[in-house]
Design a protein around this motif. Structure first.
Motif, PDB file in Angstrom:
ATOM      1  N   LYS A  36       0.829  -0.772  -0.123  1.00  0.00           N
ATOM      2  CA  LYS A  36      -0.403  -0.299   0.090  1.00  0.00           C
ATOM      3  C   LYS A  36       1.043   1.236  -0.574  1.00  0.00           C
ATOM      4  CE  LYS A  36      -3.828   1.490   2.406  1.00  0.00           C
ATOM      5  NZ  LYS A  36      -5.214   1.568   3.246  1.00  0.00           N
ATOM      6  N   LEU A  37       0.810   2.157  -0.918  1.00  0.00           N
ATOM      7  CA  LEU A  37       0.794   3.632  -1.199  1.00  0.00           C
ATOM      8  C   LEU A  37       0.257   4.706  -0.861  1.00  0.00           C
ATOM      9  CD1 LEU A  37       3.044   3.079  -4.715  1.00  0.00           C
ATOM     10  CD2 LEU A  37       4.339   2.521  -1.946  1.00  0.00           C
ATOM     11  N   PRO A  38       0.354   5.703  -0.060  1.00  0.00           N
ATOM     12  CA  PRO A  38      -0.262   6.670   0.486  1.00  0.00           C
ATOM     13  C   PRO A  38      -1.006   7.211  -0.746  1.00  0.00           C
ATOM     14  CG  PRO A  38       2.248   7.818   0.472  1.00  0.00           C
ATOM     15  CD  PRO A  38       1.671   6.571   0.427  1.00  0.00           C
ATOM     16  N   SER A  39      -1.954   7.872  -0.344  1.00  0.00           N
ATOM     17  CA  SER A  39      -3.541   7.676  -1.868  1.00  0.00           C
ATOM     18  C   SER A  39      -2.945   9.803  -1.826  1.00  0.00           C
ATOM     19  CB  SER A  39      -4.446   7.098  -1.489  1.00  0.00           C
ATOM     20  OG  SER A  39      -3.849   6.340  -2.029  1.00  0.00           O
ATOM     21  N   ASP A  40      -2.769  10.350  -0.691  1.00  0.00           N
ATOM     22  CA  ASP A  40      -3.635  11.757  -0.219  1.00  0.00           C
ATOM     23  C   ASP A  40      -2.121  12.704  -1.247  1.00  0.00           C
ATOM     24  OD1 ASP A  40      -1.063  10.537   1.283  1.00  0.00           O
ATOM     25  OD2 ASP A  40      -2.380  11.774   3.640  1.00  0.00           O
ATOM     26  N   LEU A  41      -1.120  11.484  -1.638  1.00  0.00           N
ATOM     27  CA  LEU A  41       0.301  12.509  -1.950  1.00  0.00           C
ATOM     28  C   LEU A  41       0.310  13.108  -3.139  1.00  0.00           C
ATOM     29  CD1 LEU A  41       2.952  11.907   0.446  1.00  0.00           C
ATOM     30  CD2 LEU A  41       1.479  14.384   0.471  1.00  0.00           C
ATOM     31  N   PRO A  42      -0.118  13.687  -4.395  1.00  0.00           N
ATOM     32  CA  PRO A  42       0.653  13.650  -5.642  1.00  0.00           C
ATOM     33  C   PRO A  42       1.731  12.338  -5.227  1.00  0.00           C
ATOM     34  CG  PRO A  42       1.423  15.906  -4.699  1.00  0.00           C
ATOM     35  CD  PRO A  42       0.966  14.902  -3.227  1.00  0.00           C
ATOM     36  N   ILE A  43       2.043  11.934  -6.937  1.00  0.00           N
ATOM     37  CA  ILE A  43       2.849  10.411  -7.213  1.00  0.00           C
ATOM     38  C   ILE A  43       4.122  11.244  -6.993  1.00  0.00           C
ATOM     39  CG2 ILE A  43       1.506   9.118  -8.246  1.00  0.00           C
ATOM     40  CD1 ILE A  43       2.373   9.963 -10.808  1.00  0.00           C
ATOM     41  N   ASP A  44       4.501  13.120  -7.563  1.00  0.00           N
ATOM     42  CA  ASP A  44       5.563  13.415  -7.820  1.00  0.00           C
ATOM     43  C   ASP A  44       6.179  13.952  -6.521  1.00  0.00           C
ATOM     44  OD1 ASP A  44       3.810  15.308  -7.711  1.00  0.00           O
ATOM     45  OD2 ASP A  44       4.538  16.228  -9.639  1.00  0.00           O
ATOM     46  N   HIS A  45       5.486  13.662  -5.368  1.00  0.00           N
ATOM     47  CA  HIS A  45       5.704  14.277  -3.675  1.00  0.00           C
ATOM     48  C   HIS A  45       7.494  13.239  -3.418  1.00  0.00           C
ATOM     49  CE1 HIS A  45       5.903  15.137   0.408  1.00  0.00           C
ATOM     50  NE2 HIS A  45       5.343  16.529  -0.315  1.00  0.00           N
ATOM     51  N   PRO A  46       8.319  13.893  -3.218  1.00  0.00           N
ATOM     52  CA  PRO A  46       9.436  13.710  -2.532  1.00  0.00           C
ATOM     53  C   PRO A  46       8.816  12.321  -1.947  1.00  0.00           C
ATOM     54  CG  PRO A  46       9.577  15.998  -2.779  1.00  0.00           C
ATOM     55  CD  PRO A  46       8.332  15.329  -2.800  1.00  0.00           C
ATOM     56  N   ASP A  47       7.495  12.668  -0.633  1.00  0.00           N
ATOM     57  CA  ASP A  47       7.673  11.327   0.804  1.00  0.00           C
ATOM     58  C   ASP A  47       6.150  10.258  -0.308  1.00  0.00           C
ATOM     59  OD1 ASP A  47       8.221  13.062   2.046  1.00  0.00           O
ATOM     60  OD2 ASP A  47       6.388  13.699   2.789  1.00  0.00           O
ATOM     61  N   PHE A  48       5.937  10.756  -1.567  1.00  0.00           N
ATOM     62  CA  PHE A  48       5.275   9.670  -1.787  1.00  0.00           C
ATOM     63  C   PHE A  48       6.752   8.538  -3.048  1.00  0.00           C
ATOM     64  CE2 PHE A  48       3.262   7.461  -5.806  1.00  0.00           C
ATOM     65  CZ  PHE A  48       2.496   6.461  -5.098  1.00  0.00           C
ATOM     66  N   ILE A  49       7.242   9.537  -3.006  1.00  0.00           N
ATOM     67  CA  ILE A  49       8.582   9.276  -3.884  1.00  0.00           C
ATOM     68  C   ILE A  49       9.000   7.713  -3.300  1.00  0.00           C
ATOM     69  CG2 ILE A  49      10.409   9.032  -5.701  1.00  0.00           C
ATOM     70  CD1 ILE A  49       9.216  11.249  -6.290  1.00  0.00           C
ATOM     71  N   ALA A  50       9.939   8.368  -2.030  1.00  0.00           N
ATOM     72  CA  ALA A  50       9.985   7.303  -0.932  1.00  0.00           C
ATOM     73  C   ALA A  50       9.514   6.463  -0.666  1.00  0.00           C
ATOM     74  CB  ALA A  50      10.924   7.958   0.287  1.00  0.00           C
ATOM     75  N   ALA A  51       8.229   6.102  -0.513  1.00  0.00           N
ATOM     76  CA  ALA A  51       7.577   4.960  -0.231  1.00  0.00           C
ATOM     77  C   ALA A  51       7.494   4.425  -0.643  1.00  0.00           C
ATOM     78  CB  ALA A  51       5.651   5.389   0.033  1.00  0.00           C
ATOM     79  N   TRP A  52       7.641   4.675  -2.227  1.00  0.00           N
ATOM     80  CA  TRP A  52       7.877   3.683  -3.588  1.00  0.00           C
ATOM     81  C   TRP A  52       8.996   3.177  -3.498  1.00  0.00           C
ATOM     82  CZ3 TRP A  52      10.934   3.979  -7.710  1.00  0.00           C
ATOM     83  CH2 TRP A  52      11.147   3.873  -8.463  1.00  0.00           C
ATOM     84  N   ALA A  53      10.241   3.817  -3.501  1.00  0.00           N
ATOM     85  CA  ALA A  53      11.437   3.218  -3.212  1.00  0.00           C
ATOM     86  C   ALA A  53      11.665   2.645  -1.931  1.00  0.00           C
ATOM     87  CB  ALA A  53      12.327   4.457  -3.007  1.00  0.00           C
ATOM     88  N   ALA A  54      10.397   1.912  -0.591  1.00  0.00           N
ATOM     89  CA  ALA A  54      10.738   1.888  -0.441  1.00  0.00           C
ATOM     90  C   ALA A  54      10.365  -0.271  -0.195  1.00  0.00           C
ATOM     91  CB  ALA A  54      10.383   1.496   1.048  1.00  0.00           C
ATOM     92  N   ALA A  55       9.104   0.422  -0.976  1.00  0.00           N
ATOM     93  CA  ALA A  55       8.099  -0.893  -1.239  1.00  0.00           C
ATOM     94  C   ALA A  55       8.319  -1.778  -2.744  1.00  0.00           C
ATOM     95  CB  ALA A  55       6.226  -0.799  -1.793  1.00  0.00           C
TER      96      ALA A  55
END
Length: 370
Positions: A36-55
């Motif tokens: 699961k990834l955060p849905s309340d952030l745009p996909i180019d947000h640094p926190d979203f990209i960090a979550a994607w990289a960890a997954a």
């Protein structure tokens, strides 16, 4: 001049079409896996990209082991044609143990493995006997490929285990209690009767059916574990030593009749082969419900005991149950001889009939469903 903005594309990013929830998705091993990834952030947000990289890191496939390591040689052995000639049960056992070894020491050079390394690994394993099987197969494969000069498993013996007796054998009283609790027409009764009559492992019981009955009325099937043949009298005349078991055979026929025609006797309601795990669990659960701590494999042992009590020879018992080792069969015949010695019973004249009188068929002829 205004620069064009390219949209961010993240590999593995998937959005659920109904909920809108974002996930990192992969199909490693053929099965879909989601993080699961955060849905309340745009996909180019640094926190979203960090979550994607960890997954992506979490679900990344393991790195391939270098050539010549324990990991690479074990994987080659498991992918070999020779490995796939073995029984399903053996392959599953070796695969589980191999994966444990690879996770533990997969990066170690295969040529560096010595006998004391394998002995230490065996002693630390929850199942030393199975671990030794895996190491022996690996060593034999590596010797064939000239990856090892000497077999480090030569001279190693499986550790001695306390003799627990294995799966308890069903007594005639246990069989009678089960029959009284579960009438013909119930699934657990069908599994119990077929397993008891065939004297087979539960993994084979769920696979046998009418196609295995030959023109002489004998149920013939190749066992999954040993690949040896087993021969069970189905509609043919029973051999002399088993004449007292006619009622058992008829109850088996009656018990499986309600499951209807199909390729296997124990087919499900959807006309599919029943899994051996499901069948085994059904028997165990049914036994626990009436206060019996017994398993399906105990019925195989009970048939061997019944045949020994009826005067069957080791070769006759082996033909029926498919036991490969005569020493295994001799255990049942020897036990019968010892009991007979103190009871004053001649083993060759003992007949066994475990049927409940209330469930005996009214006719002497066999009602075949085959």
């Amino acid at each position: 001049m205004r620069q064009s903005v390219r949209s961010v594309r993240l590999k593995g990013l998937w959005t659920h079409p109904k909920t809108g929830q974002r996930y990192f998705r992969t199909r490693r091993g053929g099965k879909p896996r989601l993080v699961k990834l955060p849905s309340d952030l745009p996909i180019d947000h640094p926190d979203f990209i960090a979550a994607w990289a960890a997954a992506a890191k979490e679900l990344a496939p393991p790195k391939a082991h270098a050539t010549g390591t324990i990991g690479s040689t074990f994987k080659a052995a498991l992918a070999s044609d020779r490995f796939h000639t073995f029984s399903e049960g053996y392959r599953a056992t070796v695969t589980r143990q191999a994966e444990a070894v690879i996770a533990k020491v997969g990066g170690v050079k295969a040529s560096a493995v010595e006998q004391h390394h394998i002995r230490a690994d065996m002693n630390s394993s929850p199942n030393p006997e199975a671990r030794l099987k895996a190491w022996r197969f690996w060593a034999g494969f590596c010797i064939e490929k000239s990856w090892l000069r000497a077999d480090p498993t030569v001279g190693l013996r499986k550790p001695k285990r306390l003799n627990t007796g294995g799966h308890p054998t069903w007594s005639l009283q246990s069989i009678a209690a089960f029959r009284a609790a579960y009438p013909i027409g119930t699934t657990c009764r069908a599994i119990m009767e077929l397993t008891y009559w065939a004297g087979a492992r539960i993994g084979d019981v769920v696979k046998i059916g009418r196609p295995h009955i030959d023109a002489d009325g004998v149920l013939c099937f190749r066992q999954g574990k040993t690949q040896d043949m087993a021969y069970v009298p189905w509609t043919c005349t029973l051999p002399a030593y088993a004449r007292g078991m006619e009622a058992d055979r008829q109850m088996c026929m009656d018990a499986i009749a309600h499951l209807g025609p199909g390729l296997t006797f124990l087919q499900t309601n959807r006309k599919r082969a029943r899994s051996h795990k499901s069948a085994g669990q059904d028997i165990s659960a049914a036994c626990r419900a009436i206060g019996l701590e017994l398993s399906a494999h105990g019925l195989r042992k009970a048939r061997a005991v019944a045949l020994a009590n009826a005067g069957g020879t080791t070769s006759q018992i082996g033909a029926w149950t498919g036991h490969r080792s005569l020493s295994e069969i001799a255990h049942y015949t020897a036990e019968m001889d010892r009991r007979g010695a103190v009871r004053g019973v001649d083993p060759e004249h003992v007949s066994e009939n475990s049927a409940d009188p209330q469930e005996k068929s009214g006719s002497s002829g066999l009602k075949s469903i085959g």
